[in-house]
Scaffold this active site. Sequence first.
Site, PDB file in Angstrom:
ATOM      1  N   ASN A  33       0.768  22.630   2.143  1.00 31.61           N
ATOM      2  CA  ASN A  33      -0.308  23.109   0.804  1.00 31.61           C
ATOM      3  C   ASN A  33      -1.622  22.790   1.524  1.00 31.61           C
ATOM      4  OD1 ASN A  33      -0.440  20.275   0.444  1.00 31.61           O
ATOM      5  ND2 ASN A  33      -0.195  20.341  -1.810  1.00 31.61           N
ATOM      6  N   LYS A  94      -0.487   9.469   1.834  1.00 24.60           N
ATOM      7  CA  LYS A  94      -0.316   8.080   2.590  1.00 24.60           C
ATOM      8  C   LYS A  94      -1.431   7.473   2.452  1.00 24.60           C
ATOM      9  CE  LYS A  94      -2.395  10.213   6.698  1.00 24.60           C
ATOM     10  NZ  LYS A  94      -2.569  10.150   8.085  1.00 24.60           N
ATOM     11  N   SER A 134       8.166   4.506   6.373  1.00 24.34           N
ATOM     12  CA  SER A 134       7.101   3.782   6.972  1.00 24.34           C
ATOM     13  C   SER A 134       7.376   2.198   7.025  1.00 24.34           C
ATOM     14  CB  SER A 134       5.668   3.959   5.848  1.00 24.34           C
ATOM     15  OG  SER A 134       4.891   3.192   6.263  1.00 24.34           O
ATOM     16  N   TYR A 158       2.022   3.294  -2.722  1.00 24.18           N
ATOM     17  CA  TYR A 158       2.383   4.240  -1.593  1.00 24.18           C
ATOM     18  C   TYR A 158       3.936   3.723  -1.128  1.00 24.18           C
ATOM     19  CZ  TYR A 158       2.775   5.929   3.051  1.00 24.18           C
ATOM     20  OH  TYR A 158       3.146   6.363   4.245  1.00 24.18           O
ATOM     21  N   LYS A 162       7.493   5.205  -1.145  1.00 18.21           N
ATOM     22  CA  LYS A 162       8.283   5.567  -0.120  1.00 18.21           C
ATOM     23  C   LYS A 162       9.699   4.825   0.001  1.00 18.21           C
ATOM     24  CE  LYS A 162       6.256   8.230   2.925  1.00 18.21           C
ATOM     25  NZ  LYS A 162       6.248   9.299   3.269  1.00 18.21           N
ATOM     26  N   TYR A 190       8.092   4.399  10.678  1.00 17.71           N
ATOM     27  CA  TYR A 190       6.931   4.516  11.443  1.00 17.71           C
ATOM     28  C   TYR A 190       6.117   3.302  11.544  1.00 17.71           C
ATOM     29  CZ  TYR A 190       7.485   9.657  10.629  1.00 17.71           C
ATOM     30  OH  TYR A 190       8.166  10.705  10.196  1.00 17.71           O
ATOM     31  N   ASN A 192       2.473   2.102  13.528  1.00 19.51           N
ATOM     32  CA  ASN A 192       1.110   2.504  13.350  1.00 19.51           C
ATOM     33  C   ASN A 192       0.959   3.821  14.441  1.00 19.51           C
ATOM     34  OD1 ASN A 192       1.142  -0.237  12.257  1.00 19.51           O
ATOM     35  ND2 ASN A 192      -1.118   0.241  11.921  1.00 19.51           N
TER      36      ASN A 192
HETATM   37  P1  NAD Z   1      -0.898  13.965   6.998  1.00 20.17           P
HETATM   38  O1  NAD Z   1      -1.632  13.758   5.731  1.00 20.17           O
HETATM   39  O2  NAD Z   1      -1.706  14.261   8.352  1.00 20.17           O
HETATM   40  O3  NAD Z   1       0.149  15.004   6.832  1.00 20.17           O
HETATM   41  C1  NAD Z   1       0.777  15.355   5.672  1.00 20.17           C
HETATM   42  C2  NAD Z   1       0.651  16.683   5.372  1.00 20.17           C
HETATM   43  O4  NAD Z   1       1.645  16.777   4.182  1.00 20.17           O
HETATM   44  C3  NAD Z   1      -0.546  17.270   5.379  1.00 20.17           C
HETATM   45  O5  NAD Z   1      -0.490  18.490   6.100  1.00 20.17           O
HETATM   46  C4  NAD Z   1      -0.583  17.646   3.806  1.00 20.17           C
HETATM   47  O6  NAD Z   1      -1.264  18.768   3.929  1.00 20.17           O
HETATM   48  C5  NAD Z   1       1.053  17.784   3.532  1.00 20.17           C
HETATM   49  N1  NAD Z   1       1.164  17.917   2.054  1.00 20.17           N
HETATM   50  C6  NAD Z   1       0.618  16.648   1.250  1.00 20.17           C
HETATM   51  N2  NAD Z   1       1.128  17.152  -0.036  1.00 20.17           N
HETATM   52  C7  NAD Z   1       1.976  18.300   0.202  1.00 20.17           C
HETATM   53  C8  NAD Z   1       2.557  19.098  -0.954  1.00 20.17           C
HETATM   54  N3  NAD Z   1       2.664  18.497  -2.450  1.00 20.17           N
HETATM   55  N4  NAD Z   1       3.215  19.881  -0.580  1.00 20.17           N
HETATM   56  C9  NAD Z   1       3.048  20.450   0.686  1.00 20.17           C
HETATM   57  N5  NAD Z   1       2.620  19.819   1.632  1.00 20.17           N
HETATM   58  C10 NAD Z   1       1.923  18.680   1.320  1.00 20.17           C
HETATM   59  O7  NAD Z   1      -0.071  12.642   7.298  1.00 20.17           O
HETATM   60  P2  NAD Z   1       0.591  12.136   8.796  1.00 20.17           P
HETATM   61  O8  NAD Z   1      -0.095  10.903   9.062  1.00 20.17           O
HETATM   62  O9  NAD Z   1       1.144  13.312   9.431  1.00 20.17           O
HETATM   63  O10 NAD Z   1       2.029  11.405   8.026  1.00 20.17           O
HETATM   64  C11 NAD Z   1       3.241  12.347   7.645  1.00 20.17           C
HETATM   65  C12 NAD Z   1       4.093  11.514   7.003  1.00 20.17           C
HETATM   66  O11 NAD Z   1       4.210  10.382   7.789  1.00 20.17           O
HETATM   67  C13 NAD Z   1       3.888  11.199   5.624  1.00 20.17           C
HETATM   68  O12 NAD Z   1       5.061  11.343   4.742  1.00 20.17           O
HETATM   69  C14 NAD Z   1       3.469   9.733   5.557  1.00 20.17           C
HETATM   70  O13 NAD Z   1       3.534   8.975   4.501  1.00 20.17           O
HETATM   71  C15 NAD Z   1       4.231   9.166   6.859  1.00 20.17           C
HETATM   72  N6  NAD Z   1       3.810   8.019   7.398  1.00 20.17           N
HETATM   73  C16 NAD Z   1       2.640   7.922   8.081  1.00 20.17           C
HETATM   74  C17 NAD Z   1       2.043   7.214   8.865  1.00 20.17           C
HETATM   75  C18 NAD Z   1       0.432   6.956   9.480  1.00 20.17           C
HETATM   76  O14 NAD Z   1       0.009   6.065   9.808  1.00 20.17           O
HETATM   77  N7  NAD Z   1       0.172   8.278   9.718  1.00 20.17           N
HETATM   78  C19 NAD Z   1       2.672   5.822   8.827  1.00 20.17           C
HETATM   79  C20 NAD Z   1       4.083   5.808   8.151  1.00 20.17           C
HETATM   80  C21 NAD Z   1       4.534   6.990   7.605  1.00 20.17           C
HETATM   81  N1  UDP Z   2      -8.732  -2.706  10.637  1.00 18.64           N
HETATM   82  C1  UDP Z   2     -10.070  -3.343  10.887  1.00 18.64           C
HETATM   83  N2  UDP Z   2     -10.984  -2.401  10.400  1.00 18.64           N
HETATM   84  C2  UDP Z   2     -10.908  -1.403   9.814  1.00 18.64           C
HETATM   85  C3  UDP Z   2      -9.563  -0.859   9.700  1.00 18.64           C
HETATM   86  C4  UDP Z   2      -8.740  -1.688  10.162  1.00 18.64           C
HETATM   87  O1  UDP Z   2     -10.124  -4.430  11.394  1.00 18.64           O
HETATM   88  O2  UDP Z   2     -11.903  -0.553   9.536  1.00 18.64           O
HETATM   89  C5  UDP Z   2      -7.719  -3.656  10.969  1.00 18.64           C
HETATM   90  C6  UDP Z   2      -6.556  -3.953  10.000  1.00 18.64           C
HETATM   91  O3  UDP Z   2      -7.061  -5.522   9.048  1.00 18.64           O
HETATM   92  C7  UDP Z   2      -5.202  -4.272  10.617  1.00 18.64           C
HETATM   93  C8  UDP Z   2      -5.439  -2.974  11.640  1.00 18.64           C
HETATM   94  O4  UDP Z   2      -6.935  -3.002  11.824  1.00 18.64           O
HETATM   95  O5  UDP Z   2      -5.212  -5.406  11.237  1.00 18.64           O
HETATM   96  C9  UDP Z   2      -4.804  -1.961  11.496  1.00 18.64           C
HETATM   97  O6  UDP Z   2      -5.152  -1.311  10.234  1.00 18.64           O
HETATM   98  P1  UDP Z   2      -4.682   0.143   9.799  1.00 18.64           P
HETATM   99  O7  UDP Z   2      -5.440   0.234   8.498  1.00 18.64           O
HETATM  100  O8  UDP Z   2      -5.248   1.163  10.768  1.00 18.64           O
HETATM  101  O9  UDP Z   2      -3.193   0.023   9.597  1.00 18.64           O
HETATM  102  P2  UDP Z   2      -2.368  -0.948   8.693  1.00 18.64           P
HETATM  103  O10 UDP Z   2      -3.074  -2.113   7.892  1.00 18.64           O
HETATM  104  O11 UDP Z   2      -1.811   0.166   7.789  1.00 18.64           O
HETATM  105  O12 UDP Z   2      -1.049  -1.247   9.705  1.00 18.64           O
END
Ligand code: NAD
Ligand code: UDP
Length: 352
Positions: A33, A94, A134, A158, A162, A190, A192
């Site tokens: 979306n 997320k 995650s 969040y 999950k 995942y 980071n």
């Molecule tokens: P992102 O926000 O870039 O991608 C998510 C996509 O989902 C976007 O394109 C958004 O438009 C779409 N979306 C959101 N709500 C929707 C809905 N109701 N219907 C259809 N589409 C929708 O995020 P990402 O970093 O690519 O993450 C992808 C997935 O991985 C997510 O589920 C997130 O929770 C998970 N994840 C991400 C991370 C991270 O750090 N990026 C870490 C662990 C898990």
């Molecule tokens: N962090 C930081 N400054 C920022 C954002 C993040 O020092 O502006 C640090 C945060 O405390 C952590 C690491 O960077 O130790 C990764 O943070 P992020 O938010 O990217 O990932 P997460 O904490 O969700 O693993």
Amino acid sequence: MAHLLITGGAGFIGSHTCLVLLEAGHSLVVLDNFANSSPESLIRVLELAELGFESERLRVIEGDIRSEADLNRAFGATPGSTGIEAVIHFAGLKAVGESVAHPLRYWDVNLAGSRSLLAAMEAHGCRNLVFSSSATLYGYPEVVPIAETAPIQPINPYGHSKAAVEQLLADLYGARLQSQTPWRIARLRYFNPVGAHPSGRIGEDPNGTPNNLFPFVSQVAIGRRKQLQVFGGDWPTADGSGVRDYIHVMDLAEGHRAALDVLLAEPPQLLTLNLGSGQGHSVLEVVSAFGAASGQPVPYEIVPRRAGDAAATVADASLAHGRLGWRTSRTLQDMCRDGWAWQSGNPKGYGK
Ligand code: NAD
Ligand code: UDP
């Protein structure tokens, strides 16, 4: 070659995974979306995959995973009579801080959205799923590196959403195990995800001020922000800053392809895997590596710890290696180089 539905395929991880899957010969339907992305990412994916804009191998449906009608459109969008064989489910919200302020929104999109998707999958006879989970499920880990057997103890809405979807998937898997067509499910946790495709054409494009370290550092390096705040210099780590397991988004994308291949080739199973590098890097190491990649030091100041942070989270990545034959190959330097190629080539992201 399979017909796949990719929810959230226009987002950061989804777009890179779409590219890897197209290059592997699959045909994709993306349902998104665009709540946190732009269709431009998929146009660039087509370019990188050397496919025309009208290619039947990538169909884009603008729609919501919570809408039965949109899901039906997506399941009906494969060419000819071939149905969707598997789903990779990225769509969701997320941002941890936003989830604390708006828990209803997070439970709605992440849990109710996943429930609707699963119901549509059952209705359309598709029971093969890769789910974006995650490492946030592990909360404050007691043992590092973190194995998949570590307790699930999320510390924010969040993470709770999950964990709930993971449980729902386990329940559904159990309920259908003795049926003619059991589910095949991979729950991928995942660590980071960072970096970008090495072309610099696709990458992470956060809205507003980034909460995460990598996009923030990139925006400091390009001059959009004055300096980085390093949250805490007194953690019990080698240099006092927080340690994380950063994984290059291309390694992560390849991990999805590997998980899909294993799911489709092996007998039905519920796989639960950490996707990380197994290596930790501190904030100060990231600052220094990004400075080297961009050719100028990244200004920073050390400020008090951020609420809710853990000192160190690093994956035990051995199970994914054993089960998928996959492991990461890209270094922190690669993550910074490719992240910088994306940031410097697209200072305003996709311009959405
Ligand atoms: P992102 O926000 O870039 O991608 C998510 C996509 O989902 C976007 O394109 C958004 O438009 C779409 N979306 C959101 N709500 C929707 C809905 N109701 N219907 C259809 N589409 C929708 O995020 P990402 O970093 O690519 O993450 C992808 C997935 O991985 C997510 O589920 C997130 O929770 C998970 N994840 C991400 C991370 C991270 O750090 N990026 C870490 C662990 C898990
Ligand atoms: N962090 C930081 N400054 C920022 C954002 C993040 O020092 O502006 C640090 C945060 O405390 C952590 C690491 O960077 O130790 C990764 O943070 P992020 O938010 O990217 O990932 P997460 O904490 O969700 O693993």
